[in-house]
Design an enzyme around this catalytic site. Structure first.
Site, mmCIF file in Angstrom:
data_model
loop_
_atom_site.group_PDB
_atom_site.id
_atom_site.type_symbol
_atom_site.label_atom_id
_atom_site.label_comp_id
_atom_site.label_asym_id
_atom_site.label_seq_id
_atom_site.Cartn_x
_atom_site.Cartn_y
_atom_site.Cartn_z
ATOM 1 N N PRO A 106 0.831 -1.210 0.000
ATOM 2 C CG PRO A 106 0.115 -0.896 2.212
ATOM 3 C CD PRO A 106 0.894 -1.848 1.317
ATOM 4 N N GLY A 107 0.448 2.236 -0.751
ATOM 5 C CA GLY A 107 1.132 3.528 -0.751
ATOM 6 C C GLY A 107 0.176 4.599 -0.282
ATOM 7 C CE1 TYR A 145 -2.724 9.838 -13.066
ATOM 8 C CE2 TYR A 145 -2.373 11.205 -11.129
ATOM 9 C CZ TYR A 145 -1.908 10.286 -12.048
ATOM 10 O OH TYR A 145 -0.627 9.832 -11.948
ATOM 11 C CB CYS A 153 2.088 29.799 -18.904
ATOM 12 S SG CYS A 153 2.805 31.165 -17.995
HETATM 13 N N1 LLP Z 1 2.422 -1.704 -6.123
HETATM 14 C C1 LLP Z 1 2.571 -1.456 -7.441
HETATM 15 C C2 LLP Z 1 3.180 -2.478 -8.285
HETATM 16 C C3 LLP Z 1 2.140 -0.231 -7.972
HETATM 17 O O1 LLP Z 1 2.279 0.009 -9.269
HETATM 18 C C4 LLP Z 1 1.547 0.738 -7.126
HETATM 19 C C5 LLP Z 1 1.099 2.030 -7.638
HETATM 20 C C6 LLP Z 1 1.424 0.436 -5.756
HETATM 21 C C7 LLP Z 1 1.864 -0.797 -5.293
HETATM 22 C C8 LLP Z 1 0.836 1.392 -4.760
HETATM 23 O O2 LLP Z 1 -0.498 1.650 -5.051
HETATM 24 P P1 LLP Z 1 -1.389 2.472 -4.010
HETATM 25 O O3 LLP Z 1 -1.548 1.613 -2.775
HETATM 26 O O4 LLP Z 1 -0.679 3.733 -3.704
HETATM 27 O O5 LLP Z 1 -2.661 2.701 -4.717
HETATM 28 N N2 LLP Z 1 0.127 8.771 -9.467
HETATM 29 C C9 LLP Z 1 -1.169 8.145 -9.367
HETATM 30 C C10 LLP Z 1 -1.086 6.775 -8.740
HETATM 31 C C11 LLP Z 1 -0.117 5.841 -9.455
HETATM 32 C C12 LLP Z 1 -0.029 4.498 -8.804
HETATM 33 C C13 LLP Z 1 1.059 3.693 -9.421
HETATM 34 N N3 LLP Z 1 1.258 2.401 -8.856
HETATM 35 C C14 LLP Z 1 -2.113 9.065 -8.600
HETATM 36 O O6 LLP Z 1 -1.703 10.152 -8.204
HETATM 37 O O7 LLP Z 1 -3.267 8.736 -8.415
#
Ligand code: LLP
Length: 422
Positions: free
Chosen positions: A276-277, A318, A346
């Site tokens: 999780p991120g 997004y 800009c």
């Molecule tokens: N594991 C993998 C292999 C991933 O590609 C990602 C996110 C995560 C874990 C973590 O996902 P999370 O738990 O954070 O949803 N920049 C975009 C989100 C890109 C996510 C990329 N991969 C945004 O701002 O919504």
């Protein structure tokens, strides 16, 4: 749940008033809450009870050294996608054994670095990569556990740009092709193909796509075990969404997610890794900005901030909606017209919100973008020669700058004129 609340009409990060940080650090800035991120980690971890679970924080969401060290200090591992993230993880004190190296394209240099540092697992995205990892490991006389990241062909029901598990997406190995690759992997030196990885996207607000993907993983694990390939480890990725917009349906809780995992995969008895991120740091950060001015057009009112799309790109990229709060609490007067909240860059895309109903704010006031702790600072750039904005970490009544605002000279330090121009 987070720790950004009004006390005596002033928005605080834990016990620190945001205007105090603005005064000392200048605007715009990112501000993170220690209590929020540690709580989110604990809630997620504890949802799995006695199951054998490792939570590897997805550093792509926020790779600030202090943030990663905070999480490492309470037991988190790291999910990294580049040599840079790997080095930050190690510097932050994440044990190499708790690092998972994901990412759709790993260079040979990154593979060597990962093997040299002894990462716990490499998630493989193609046969070519599998062979390169095997060869590099054999050369170093090492063995590394690998998971094939499978693409289960499941639509995550999230934004197209952050959906990763459909068969036309660049990620993973088609789940129908995976068995053949496991059979090949078994014959290769330097690798232990005992894991399966899957990640279908980010900001997922419904359990059904997760469950569909996990059922495919279960079938694959059972099939491989049937062939004598001892799958004992599953990496189920990240992706659980967070509430950005309070009018929208709340995402599933970690407890509901964990119950679904247990139901679909529990009987396999595998060790589980999660990545999780956003869930850990999304709500744990805000971006604070100052109102440069207000402008009335014939049809619209614009609120121009000192933060821009280069600082927080999610709305432009997004169409993401971040709640915007006045740092000094105001009642919503009945006759206040909605505003377009924009930055000074800009581009028309440099718009954080359209027709946003905000209490009356004036030039010089501070506003906070909520839920900006994930994919905020990490995605920023210096477009329009705007310096990266500082990051501040709050703990209780203390705060510290954990990434400084660069000076103009520091910003220019890597540029040089060729001989014919100097
Ligand atoms: N594991 C993998 C292999 C991933 O590609 C990602 C996110 C995560 C874990 C973590 O996902 P999370 O738990 O954070 O949803 N920049 C975009 C989100 C890109 C996510 C990329 N991969 C945004 O701002 O919504």
């Amino acid at each position: 749940m987070h720790h950004f609340t009004y006390t005596n009409g002033v928005l605080h990060a834990e016990d620190v008033p945001l205007p105090q940080i603005a005064k000392e650090v200048g605007t715009p800035f990112y501000c993170y809450s220690h209590a929020t991120m540690t709580r989110h980690y604990a809630v997620f971890r504890d949802a799995f009870g006695s199951m054998d679970v490792t939570v590897c924080f997805a550093m792509k969401a926020n790779s600030n050294l202090a943030v990663v060290r905070t999480l490492a200090g309470i037991g988190a591992g790291a999910d990294v996608v580049s040599g840079g993230e790997l080095q930050i993880a190690l510097k932050a004190g994440v044990p190499a054994a708790k690092v998972v190296f994901s990412g759709v394209g790993k260079t040979d240099a990154e593979i060597r670095l990962a093997l040299a540092t002894g990462v716990g697992q490499m998630n493989v995205e193609s046969e070519d990569e599998l062979r390169r990892i095997s060869a590099a490991a054999a050369q170093l006389n090492k063995k590394v556990r690998v998971a094939l990241r499978v693409n289960p062909d499941v639509a995550a029901g999230t934004h197209d740009k952050i959906s990763t598990g459909r068969k036309d997406d660049k990620f993973g190995i088609d789940w129908t092709l995976a068995p053949a690759l496991y059979r090949k992997a078994r014959e290769l030196p330097g690798i232990i193909p005992s894991a399966i990885a899957v990640h279908i996207g980010s900001q997922i607000t419904n359990l059904a796509p997760f469950e569909a993907a996990f059922l495919r993983v279960r079938d694959l694990a059972l099939m491989l075990r049937g062939e004598g390939i001892p799958i004992d480890h599953l990496d189920l990725g990240g992706g659980l969404g967070v509430p950005y917009d309070h009018s929208a349906e709340p995402p599933p809780s970690p407890a509901d997610y964990a119950a679904m995992v247990k139901r679909t995969l529990g009987e396999l008895g595998c060790k589980l890794t999660f990545e999780p991120g956003r869930l850990i740091v999304g709500n744990a950060g805000v971006m604070v900005s100052r109102v440069i001015g207000l402008k009335d057009g014939t049809t619209r009112r614009f609120m121009i901030l000192d933060a821009a799309m280069n600082d927080l790109i999610r709305p432009a990229m997004y169409g993401a909606r971040h709640e915007i709060l006045p740092v000094y609490e105001r009642a919503m007067a009945a006759n206040v017209a909605p505003v377009d909240v924009v930055g000074p860059v800009c581009e028309t895309a440099d718009r954080f919100a359209q027709d946003y109903q905000l209490p009356e704010v004036e030039t010089g006031d501070l506003v906070a973008f909520m839920t900006a702790g994930a994919y905020g600072a990490v995605m920023s750039s210096t477009y329009n020669a705007r310096p990266l904005i500082p990051e501040v970490l709050v703990k209780g009544n203390s705060f510290a700058v954990v990434r400084k605002r660069p000076t103009f000279d520091q910003m220019m330090a890597l540029e040089q004129l060729p001989p014919w121009l100097s």
